[in-house]
Design a protein around this motif. Structure first.
Motif, mmCIF file in Angstrom:
data_model
loop_
_atom_site.group_PDB
_atom_site.id
_atom_site.type_symbol
_atom_site.label_atom_id
_atom_site.label_comp_id
_atom_site.label_asym_id
_atom_site.label_seq_id
_atom_site.Cartn_x
_atom_site.Cartn_y
_atom_site.Cartn_z
ATOM 1 N N ASP A 1 4.956 22.676 -4.520
ATOM 2 C CA ASP A 1 3.543 22.373 -4.244
ATOM 3 C C ASP A 1 3.361 22.103 -2.755
ATOM 4 O OD1 ASP A 1 2.826 22.538 -6.886
ATOM 5 O OD2 ASP A 1 2.780 20.364 -7.230
ATOM 6 N N VAL A 2 2.099 22.181 -2.318
ATOM 7 C CA VAL A 2 1.779 21.839 -0.942
ATOM 8 C C VAL A 2 0.877 20.603 -0.928
ATOM 9 C CG1 VAL A 2 0.561 22.585 1.162
ATOM 10 C CG2 VAL A 2 2.002 24.206 -0.106
ATOM 11 N N LEU A 3 1.229 19.666 -0.035
ATOM 12 C CA LEU A 3 0.395 18.495 0.237
ATOM 13 C C LEU A 3 -0.299 18.767 1.562
ATOM 14 C CD1 LEU A 3 -0.504 15.474 0.272
ATOM 15 C CD2 LEU A 3 1.795 14.908 1.072
ATOM 16 N N LEU A 4 -1.629 18.827 1.535
ATOM 17 C CA LEU A 4 -2.377 19.167 2.744
ATOM 18 C C LEU A 4 -3.194 17.967 3.213
ATOM 19 C CD1 LEU A 4 -3.378 21.365 4.772
ATOM 20 C CD2 LEU A 4 -5.208 21.873 3.141
ATOM 21 N N SER A 5 -2.780 17.367 4.318
ATOM 22 C CA SER A 5 -3.562 16.274 4.907
ATOM 23 C C SER A 5 -4.646 16.884 5.785
ATOM 24 C CB SER A 5 -2.658 15.366 5.748
ATOM 25 O OG SER A 5 -3.464 14.510 6.538
ATOM 26 N N VAL A 6 -5.882 16.433 5.612
ATOM 27 C CA VAL A 6 -6.979 17.007 6.409
ATOM 28 C C VAL A 6 -7.520 16.012 7.432
ATOM 29 C CG1 VAL A 6 -7.612 18.673 4.632
ATOM 30 C CG2 VAL A 6 -8.732 16.428 4.644
ATOM 31 N N THR A 7 -6.815 14.890 7.574
ATOM 32 C CA THR A 7 -7.233 13.865 8.547
ATOM 33 C C THR A 7 -6.060 13.519 9.472
ATOM 34 O OG1 THR A 7 -6.796 12.225 6.806
ATOM 35 C CG2 THR A 7 -9.080 12.814 7.185
ATOM 36 N N ASN A 8 -5.533 14.537 10.128
ATOM 37 C CA ASN A 8 -4.383 14.367 11.030
ATOM 38 C C ASN A 8 -3.172 13.827 10.269
ATOM 39 O OD1 ASN A 8 -6.294 15.004 12.959
ATOM 40 N ND2 ASN A 8 -5.470 13.600 14.465
ATOM 41 N N ARG A 9 -2.291 13.236 11.065
ATOM 42 C CA ARG A 9 -1.065 12.674 10.543
ATOM 43 C C ARG A 9 -1.383 11.392 9.773
ATOM 44 N NH1 ARG A 9 4.162 13.580 12.850
ATOM 45 N NH2 ARG A 9 5.495 11.760 12.528
ATOM 46 N N PRO A 10 -0.833 11.225 8.575
ATOM 47 C CA PRO A 10 -1.108 10.003 7.818
ATOM 48 C C PRO A 10 -0.472 8.764 8.457
ATOM 49 C CG PRO A 10 -0.198 11.735 6.402
ATOM 50 C CD PRO A 10 -0.014 12.176 7.814
ATOM 51 N N TYR A 11 -0.823 7.640 7.901
ATOM 52 C CA TYR A 11 -0.328 6.322 8.286
ATOM 53 C C TYR A 11 1.202 6.339 8.472
ATOM 54 C CZ TYR A 11 -0.554 1.185 8.136
ATOM 55 O OH TYR A 11 -0.513 -0.148 8.423
ATOM 56 N N ASP A 12 1.678 5.664 9.503
ATOM 57 C CA ASP A 12 3.103 5.677 9.886
ATOM 58 C C ASP A 12 4.079 5.625 8.711
ATOM 59 O OD1 ASP A 12 2.089 5.537 12.452
ATOM 60 O OD2 ASP A 12 3.772 4.294 13.132
ATOM 61 N N THR A 13 3.901 4.626 7.845
ATOM 62 C CA THR A 13 4.890 4.405 6.790
ATOM 63 C C THR A 13 4.923 5.558 5.782
ATOM 64 O OG1 THR A 13 3.269 3.151 5.536
ATOM 65 C CG2 THR A 13 4.763 1.886 6.915
ATOM 66 N N LEU A 14 3.851 6.351 5.746
ATOM 67 C CA LEU A 14 3.805 7.461 4.789
ATOM 68 C C LEU A 14 4.594 8.669 5.273
ATOM 69 C CD1 LEU A 14 0.338 8.094 3.176
ATOM 70 C CD2 LEU A 14 2.471 7.341 2.131
ATOM 71 N N GLY B 1 0.818 -1.208 0.000
ATOM 72 C CA GLY B 1 0.000 0.000 0.000
ATOM 73 C C GLY B 1 0.851 1.256 0.000
ATOM 74 N N THR B 2 1.897 1.257 0.803
ATOM 75 C CA THR B 2 2.772 2.428 0.891
ATOM 76 C C THR B 2 3.377 2.749 -0.469
ATOM 77 O OG1 THR B 2 3.322 1.754 3.132
ATOM 78 C CG2 THR B 2 4.752 3.398 2.117
ATOM 79 N N SER B 3 3.769 1.702 -1.187
ATOM 80 C CA SER B 3 4.362 1.886 -2.500
ATOM 81 C C SER B 3 3.337 2.479 -3.476
ATOM 82 C CB SER B 3 4.890 0.535 -2.992
ATOM 83 O OG SER B 3 5.272 0.612 -4.319
#
Ligand SMILES: *Cc1c(COP(=O)(O)O)cnc(C)c1O
Length: 417
Positions: free
Chosen positions: A103-116, A87-89
């Motif tokens: 560019d900006v990557l904006l996560s809107v659901t807190n911190r993403p999954y550990d490996t990401l 999945g990470t890949s």
């Protein structure tokens, strides 16, 4: 072998879960209907399963399965490959496909999954080829009281303006204590973002596929990403990942999958196609089996006095069940019980160990046919307060039920000893 008390609880569970199980069967029926419809529309036949080698030009099976994934998930386009490691890949391919320096990557659901976190370079440029190393900025909006912070999103979109290229949503709670988003909630975020920004809305769909009768692209997501050793592989696919979404977004990702200009034109299937087709065909049903197991577990463990989330009668948009044991032996015995009831490696006793990348010791139970497969019954948790187990999967409800009963029996014997 199970105590009378436990058998009585199991009976009560199945009586009280009747309506929930009926609802799950309806969802599985609708999803199966949709999958089958597209199998027919794309004229799936035995000749598609043989596979190609080398470049894999004109692989009719690969091309048909890509279209079936796209149509089933309500997307314009998709690719699914056994060669995507996990999945990470797949998420890495998607994010690097869309994002450019500045560019900006904006996560809107807190911190993403550990490996990401390492892929993104959340704690800053790491020199390992993270997005941060290439000048992609990361920002995040946290939940407020378990609710999406729309005001916060609006503020960040204003602050970064057109630089926000990707708005990132993680559908499943993963291994965090936060709610899993429903398809309706994801739709709400998509509408909100699209009304204010040109950003792509990208959804980490891991553990979510077929939990409801629609997927994020049906409600406006530009890209969804997932793993084949979870839901959409149906316990049959031996490895892989997929990306689905708008034509342009998937095209950009495909240039990271192979190379700019080549995209999805190449990719030998090496005899993996049959399992990928068969797994996708079975996936709605297998997801239902996993969810029935999770509801059953929630019921039994709650009756025994443990804190469970979600509760047995709550409908879910992912397959993960958490149980707070409150004491280390509870977590450990439970995981050992699950392992002992597995079809594979039942004689192995899992022990807590210092897993690389984790601060506390972790215990993991996974007696799976496919290594690391978490659509198969698996259970793990960090050995630290409040001693929470995260468990998910089960290829059949019957074996899942047996595993839950075996594990709880162990728990009770240990407590009474
Ligand atoms: C499983 C998962 C991933 C990817 O994990 P892999 O172990 O690389 O397959 C990403 N996000 C979420 C929410 C997941 O559950």
């Amino acid at each position: 072998m199970f105590s009378q008390e436990l058998l009585q609880i199991a009976n009560d569970a199945e009586r009280d879960l009747k309506d929930v199980f009926e609802e799950l069967e309806k969802i599985s029926f609708e999803n199966t209907k949709r999958v089958l419809h597209y199998f027919k529309e794309h004229r799936v036949s035995d000749s598609m399963f043989g596979g190609t080698t080398g470049y894999g030009y004109d692989d009719v099976g690969r091309e048909a399965l890509d279209k079936i994934y796209a149509d089933t998930f309500g997307a314009e386009s998709a690719f699914v490959r056994h060669s995507i490691a996990n999945g990470t890949s797949a998420l890495t391919i998607g994010l690097f496909g869309l994002l450019r320096p500045n560019d900006v990557l904006l996560s809107v659901t807190n911190r993403p999954y550990d490996t990401l976190c390492e892929v993104i370079g959340i704690d800053g440029a790491n020199g390992d080829g993270s997005l941060a190393d290439f000048g992609v900025e990361y920002d995040q909006v946290d939940f407020i009281n378990d609710k999406i912070d729309f005001e916060g999103i609006e503020k960040k979109l204003k602050e970064h303006g057109d630089r926000v290229k990707v708005v990132f949503i993680q559908r499943s709670k993963g291994y965090l204590n936060r709610p899993t988003l429903t398809i309706d909630q994801i739709g709400e975020i998509c509408d909100f973002v699209h009304a204010r920004s040109k950003a792509y809305v990208v959804v980490d769909n891991c553990y979510g596929e077929f939990c409801e009768d629609r997927e994020p692209c049906h409600v406006g997501a530009d890209m969804i990403i997932g793993s084949l050793i979870k839901n959409p592989g149906g316990g049959i696919a031996q490895s892989g990942g997929y990306i689905a979404g708008t034509k342009r977004a998937v095209e950009l990702a495909s240039y990271r999958l192979t190379s700019a200009g080549t995209g999805t034109e190449v990719g030998a299937t090496l005899g993996q196609s049959r399992d990928m087709f068969k797994g996708f065909f079975l996936a709605p049903h297998i997801v239902m089996q996993a969810k029935k197991t999770a509801h059953f577990a929630a019921y039994v463990l709650e009756r025994l006095g443990f804190d469970v989330y979600p509760r047995y009668n709550e409908m879910r948009s992912d397959i993960i069940q958490t149980v707070k044991f409150g004491y280390p032996e509870g977590l450990i015995k439970f995981c050992q019980g699950i392992q002992s009831a597995s079809a594979v490696d039942s004689y192995v006793t899992p022990m807590p160990w210092a897993m690389p990348g984790y601060k506390d010791e972790v215990i993991m139970a996974a007696g799976t046919f496919t290594q690391g497969s978490s659509i198969e019954l698996s259970c793990d948790g960090p050995v630290r307060p409040p001693y929470t187990a995260f468990f998910q999967g089960s290829l059949t409800y019957e074996s899942g039920k047996l595993a839950i009963l075996t594990a709880t029996q162990k728990l009770l014997e240990d407590k009474n000893a």
